[in-house]
Design a protein around this motif. Structure first.
Motif, mmCIF file in Angstrom:
data_model
loop_
_atom_site.group_PDB
_atom_site.id
_atom_site.type_symbol
_atom_site.label_atom_id
_atom_site.label_comp_id
_atom_site.label_asym_id
_atom_site.label_seq_id
_atom_site.Cartn_x
_atom_site.Cartn_y
_atom_site.Cartn_z
ATOM 1 N N ASN A 181 -2.853 13.514 11.558
ATOM 2 C CA ASN A 181 -4.012 14.294 11.479
ATOM 3 C C ASN A 181 -3.679 15.598 10.749
ATOM 4 O O ASN A 181 -3.757 16.686 11.527
ATOM 5 C CB ASN A 181 -4.881 14.471 12.586
ATOM 6 N N PRO A 182 -3.575 15.538 9.266
ATOM 7 C CA PRO A 182 -3.171 16.832 8.787
ATOM 8 C C PRO A 182 -4.179 17.884 8.617
ATOM 9 O O PRO A 182 -3.861 19.125 8.341
ATOM 10 C CB PRO A 182 -2.782 16.275 7.444
ATOM 11 N N ASP A 183 -5.466 17.647 8.825
ATOM 12 C CA ASP A 183 -6.584 18.522 8.899
ATOM 13 C C ASP A 183 -6.665 19.392 9.995
ATOM 14 O O ASP A 183 -7.577 20.297 10.157
ATOM 15 C CB ASP A 183 -7.914 17.670 9.010
ATOM 16 N N PHE A 184 -6.045 19.038 11.182
ATOM 17 C CA PHE A 184 -6.310 19.426 12.593
ATOM 18 C C PHE A 184 -5.980 21.063 12.463
ATOM 19 O O PHE A 184 -6.746 21.677 12.865
ATOM 20 C CB PHE A 184 -5.383 18.943 13.387
ATOM 21 N N LEU A 185 -4.881 21.287 12.208
ATOM 22 C CA LEU A 185 -4.568 22.594 12.029
ATOM 23 C C LEU A 185 -5.408 23.744 11.287
ATOM 24 O O LEU A 185 -5.785 24.877 11.649
ATOM 25 C CB LEU A 185 -2.914 23.160 12.158
ATOM 26 N N PRO A 186 -5.136 23.286 9.815
ATOM 27 C CA PRO A 186 -6.184 23.936 8.749
ATOM 28 C C PRO A 186 -7.620 24.190 9.301
ATOM 29 O O PRO A 186 -8.233 25.084 9.220
ATOM 30 C CB PRO A 186 -6.161 23.091 7.701
ATOM 31 N N GLN A 187 -8.183 23.244 9.975
ATOM 32 C CA GLN A 187 -9.556 23.376 10.550
ATOM 33 C C GLN A 187 -9.717 24.309 11.674
ATOM 34 O O GLN A 187 -10.824 25.006 11.867
ATOM 35 C CB GLN A 187 -10.153 21.913 10.802
ATOM 36 N N ILE A 188 -8.699 24.469 12.778
ATOM 37 C CA ILE A 188 -8.995 25.543 13.599
ATOM 38 C C ILE A 188 -8.621 26.837 13.139
ATOM 39 O O ILE A 188 -8.979 27.908 13.746
ATOM 40 C CB ILE A 188 -8.101 25.098 15.096
ATOM 41 N N ALA A 189 -8.008 26.877 12.003
ATOM 42 C CA ALA A 189 -7.497 28.223 11.212
ATOM 43 C C ALA A 189 -8.734 28.617 10.134
ATOM 44 O O ALA A 189 -8.538 29.543 9.664
ATOM 45 C CB ALA A 189 -6.351 28.059 10.656
ATOM 46 N N GLN A 548 -12.418 6.910 -8.446
ATOM 47 C CA GLN A 548 -11.812 6.053 -7.105
ATOM 48 C C GLN A 548 -10.302 6.190 -6.952
ATOM 49 O O GLN A 548 -10.019 6.159 -5.873
ATOM 50 C CB GLN A 548 -11.848 4.667 -7.418
ATOM 51 N N GLU A 549 -9.566 6.569 -7.864
ATOM 52 C CA GLU A 549 -8.222 6.885 -7.823
ATOM 53 C C GLU A 549 -8.056 8.123 -7.051
ATOM 54 O O GLU A 549 -7.025 8.146 -6.099
ATOM 55 C CB GLU A 549 -7.348 6.927 -9.130
ATOM 56 N N LEU A 550 -8.729 9.190 -7.447
ATOM 57 C CA LEU A 550 -8.717 10.449 -6.595
ATOM 58 C C LEU A 550 -9.042 10.072 -5.104
ATOM 59 O O LEU A 550 -8.496 10.851 -4.350
ATOM 60 C CB LEU A 550 -9.556 11.358 -7.049
ATOM 61 N N PHE A 551 -9.975 9.270 -5.003
ATOM 62 C CA PHE A 551 -10.413 9.097 -3.542
ATOM 63 C C PHE A 551 -9.129 8.400 -2.933
ATOM 64 O O PHE A 551 -8.678 8.797 -1.553
ATOM 65 C CB PHE A 551 -11.715 8.089 -3.506
ATOM 66 N N ASP A 552 -8.716 7.412 -3.461
ATOM 67 C CA ASP A 552 -7.427 6.767 -2.918
ATOM 68 C C ASP A 552 -6.332 7.632 -2.526
ATOM 69 O O ASP A 552 -5.643 7.484 -1.370
ATOM 70 C CB ASP A 552 -7.157 5.696 -3.482
ATOM 71 N N LEU A 553 -6.192 8.541 -3.577
ATOM 72 C CA LEU A 553 -5.072 9.420 -3.224
ATOM 73 C C LEU A 553 -5.258 10.397 -1.948
ATOM 74 O O LEU A 553 -4.525 10.992 -1.394
ATOM 75 C CB LEU A 553 -4.826 10.309 -4.515
ATOM 76 N N TYR A 554 -6.609 11.002 -2.112
ATOM 77 C CA TYR A 554 -7.172 11.442 -0.958
ATOM 78 C C TYR A 554 -6.964 10.843 0.472
ATOM 79 O O TYR A 554 -6.492 11.511 1.355
ATOM 80 C CB TYR A 554 -8.616 12.079 -1.055
ATOM 81 N N LYS A 555 -7.111 9.619 0.630
ATOM 82 C CA LYS A 555 -6.723 8.773 1.659
ATOM 83 C C LYS A 555 -5.324 8.609 2.195
ATOM 84 O O LYS A 555 -4.881 8.822 3.255
ATOM 85 C CB LYS A 555 -7.353 7.545 1.709
ATOM 86 N N GLN A 556 -4.719 8.905 1.071
ATOM 87 C CA GLN A 556 -3.027 8.903 1.266
ATOM 88 C C GLN A 556 -2.843 10.050 1.742
ATOM 89 O O GLN A 556 -1.716 10.335 2.837
ATOM 90 C CB GLN A 556 -2.431 8.450 0.061
ATOM 91 N N TRP A 557 -3.127 10.967 1.594
ATOM 92 C CA TRP A 557 -3.075 12.533 1.954
ATOM 93 C C TRP A 557 -3.291 12.534 3.513
ATOM 94 O O TRP A 557 -2.654 13.202 4.413
ATOM 95 C CB TRP A 557 -3.900 13.509 1.152
ATOM 96 N N GLU A 558 -4.201 12.011 3.898
ATOM 97 C CA GLU A 558 -4.942 11.976 5.176
ATOM 98 C C GLU A 558 -3.727 11.286 5.915
ATOM 99 O O GLU A 558 -3.681 11.606 7.180
ATOM 100 C CB GLU A 558 -6.153 11.181 5.561
#
Length: 632
Positions: A181-189, A548-558
């Motif tokens: 969950n790479p979003d977790f710390l950035p979101q509480i900051a 769509q490729e950008l969205f696929d890359l975003y899901k990979q980032w997650e």
């Protein structure tokens, strides 16, 4: 042997003393301490307060006292104090690195297991201790409560599942998921942070799980609410602190109940930070936020009616504000905007007109439109040459910056723009030189603006002349913000103008969703964003391959478990986004005036000004700003 043991014992006691005593009491609280209304500072601070080292050019340990004035455009804007005060479990420093703040420390395993270590003795502004129950309550009784939270924050879900929550001991708790969950710390900051800790002892009186039915009904009626959920939401709101009774962890707490034309924020006597000399922060005693008409704030700022002002003033006011330094005790600084572009154009790839839709979706058109803009002229004419011609992308201050992203299709080249437009079939022109669409209509590009920013309109007028040289006619249409957003979503707006990427200084660990179709608020592909937000129930799926490729890359980032993998994905997305010119940036690095009292100290001379991730003044430590009683 005994002497060595005694020496060791004495050494341990001496090492513990700084955490137990020796802290400096704010002047304004000494009387309350003497009267027994407050415990002394050593008892109010956690056993290990956060030590802030104040250093750098023009910075120094400060003096206590003073009232700072800020002008706001409406009472909802008291949320600025939550942003400016920037107190988080984990926070960014001025280098945009994550550091523990309210937490003593934190550990991360495999990007999915987060262990938080609390500061022993940390207290709410009412003196109640912060406990693991405050975290459990915030998660289980609020965030995951279907009545209170109709939609669970996506930052708490991984593959649709909430975290496993564990209380390890009195000062340790853990959140874990089955995948990263790479979003977790950035979101509480974040400036508007994911709320993981709430004052449970205070809030339970408004929660049906903990309050008797009769008493809850009485509270609902007394507060003019219809349901217990509305009561709890209004009493618990942390980001916009309208409830003076709600305990807080921020440096200052609101003591004014709305509605009001003036809101007073007083120092939190239990704030957890100290400077290097042991002086409890903040230095400034109180902030007074005065509500004013937004249109008058620049004039009032120039007249010296505020001590710290950035909102509702712009670079267009700079000359007037600078001249006001001669007649009023103010100073004007210029910070750099943290957005990807001060002004950007957003071709609507979901535009309902089938002929125009095909044109807008052709990358040759978007590239030509960008190449036909004379950014150097705009920079000189509107920004005194102080900005940087650039695509809508990350700034040089970001570790992800690469020059090729910034320069993608930004060099003024009308010959190449003409060639691209001819190549895509727009090679016929009317008698006035305006190109003709395949169905014979004139290539009139209607760009809509909310009309709230005169700079946008001024820039469009310059672009009108630039585009005329390549056979494109620009027409400016002004709409109200809400109407404009509805028109964009409905596909009746061809192109819009607004500011670019909200966060122009991301790190690899910050979410790249702004580069992919993820939200209905994205003006270049709102229907594709709605499709993602609704899990395919509404909107339409992206049918442009690169989007769509950008969205696929975003899901990979997650799913990425470490910063190196996330950085690689960020670069792929930035390269693709700028190559496709999905938004057309004009200039970035634009200057934002910051007006302060001539007596205010420790405000940086230059800095990045943005909501996300710097929280405006937040990462620069507003709790360390102070008034010099000696004056300029």
């Amino acid at each position: 042997m005994i002497s060595r043991l005694l020496y060791g014992l004495v050494a341990l006691v001496l090492c513990a003393l700084p955490a137990m005593a020796g802290y400096v009491e704010p002047d304004s609280l000494k009387d309350k301490v003497a009267k027994g209304e407050l415990p002394p500072v050593d008892q109010r601070l956690p056993s290990e307060p956060l030590k802030v080292t104040i250093e750098g050019e023009g910075k120094s340990v400060g003096q206590y006292g003073g009232t700072a004035r800020i002008l706001i455009g409406g009472q909802r804007n008291i949320s600025l104090m939550t942003v400016y005060g920037y107190t988080r479990l984990v926070r960014y420093d001025d280098k945009l690195q994550l550091q523990p703040d309210l937490l003593k420390s934190f550990d991360v395993q495999d990007g999915r297991v987060f262990t938080f270590h609390l500061r022993p003795g940390l207290k709410w502004s009412d003196g109640e201790p912060v406990t693991t129950e405050d975290f459990r309550y915030a998660l289980e009784d609020v965030q995951l409560n279907e009545e209170l939270s109709k939609v669970i924050s996506p930052y708490l879900l991984v593959d649709g599942k909430p975290p496993k929550f564990e209380i390890v001991d009195d000062n340790t708790l853990r959140y874990s998921w089955d995948a990263p969950n790479p979003d977790f710390l950035p979101q509480i900051a974040a400036p508007q942070a994911l709320s993981l800790v709430m004052p449970a002892k205070y809030l339970k009186q408004f929660h049906k799980k903990y309050q008797s039915e009769d008493k809850l009904a009485e509270l609902i009626k007394a507060n003019g609410e219809k349901k217990w959920t509305g009561l709890h939401i209004n009493k618990a709101r942390q980001y916009r602190p309208e409830n003076p009774d709600l305990p807080t962890l921020d440096p200052w707490r609101n003591i004014t109940k709305p509605p009001s034309e003036q809101f007073v924020f007083e120092r939190n006597p239990y704030f957890h930070r100290v400077d290097q000399e042991g002086r409890q922060l903040p230095y400034i005693d109180r902030f007074v936020l005065n509500v004013s008409s937004s249109s008058l704030i620049a004039a009032k700022t120039g007249a010296g009616e505020t001590d710290l002002q950035a909102q509702n003033i712009s670079f267009a006011d700079y000359t007037f504000l600078k001249e006001s330094e001669a007649t009023h005790p103010i100073r004007v600084k210029l910070w750099e905007s943290g957005r990807g572009s001060r002004v950007a154009l957003f071709p609507n790839l979901n535009f309902a007109d089938p002929v125009w839709s095909k044109v807008l979706r052709d990358v040759r058109f978007r590239r030509a439109a960008s190449l036909a803009i004379n950014r150097d002229e705009i920079n000189q004419a509107k920004f005194f040459g102080l900005s940087r011609p650039s695509a809508d992308t990350v700034l040089p201050a970001s570790p992800l910056y690469r020059e090729e992203y910034a320069t993608a299709y930004t060099a003024y080249d009308p010959d190449k723009a003409n060639a691209l437009l001819d190549e895509m079939g727009l090679d016929k022109r009317g008698s006035d030189g305006v190109r003709l669409l395949p169905d014979g209509r004139r290539a009139e590009i209607i760009i809509e603006t909310a009309g709230e920013d005169s700079v946008e309109t001024d820039v469009l007028q310059l672009i009108t002349d630039h585009w005329s040289k390549v056979g494109l006619k620009l027409v400016i249409r002004t709409s109200q913000t809400d109407v404009l957003r509805s028109r964009v979503i409905g596909g009746t707006t061809m192109m819009t103008v607004a500011s670019g990427l909200d966060n122009g200084v991301p790190t690899a660990d910050m979410n790249p969703k702004a580069l992919a179709p993820t939200s209905h608020e994205q003006m270049q592909w709102p229907q594709w964003g709605i499709f993602v937000e609704s899990a395919g129930e509404k909107g339409t799926q992206a049918d442009v391959k690169e989007a769509q490729e950008l969205f696929d890359l975003y899901k990979q980032w997650e799913k990425a478990a470490d910063s190196a993998a996330r950085a690689e994905i960020w670069h792929k997305m930035l390269a693709l986004y700028t190559d496709q010119a999905f938004s057309i940036g004009i200039v970035n690095g634009a200057k934002q005036p910051i007006v302060i009292s001539a007596k205010l100290r420790n405000v940086p001379e230059t800095a990045l000004f943005s909501f996300d991730p710097t929280a405006y003044f937040g990462v620069y430590g507003m709790d360390t700003f102070w008034f010099d009683k000696k004056g300029p």
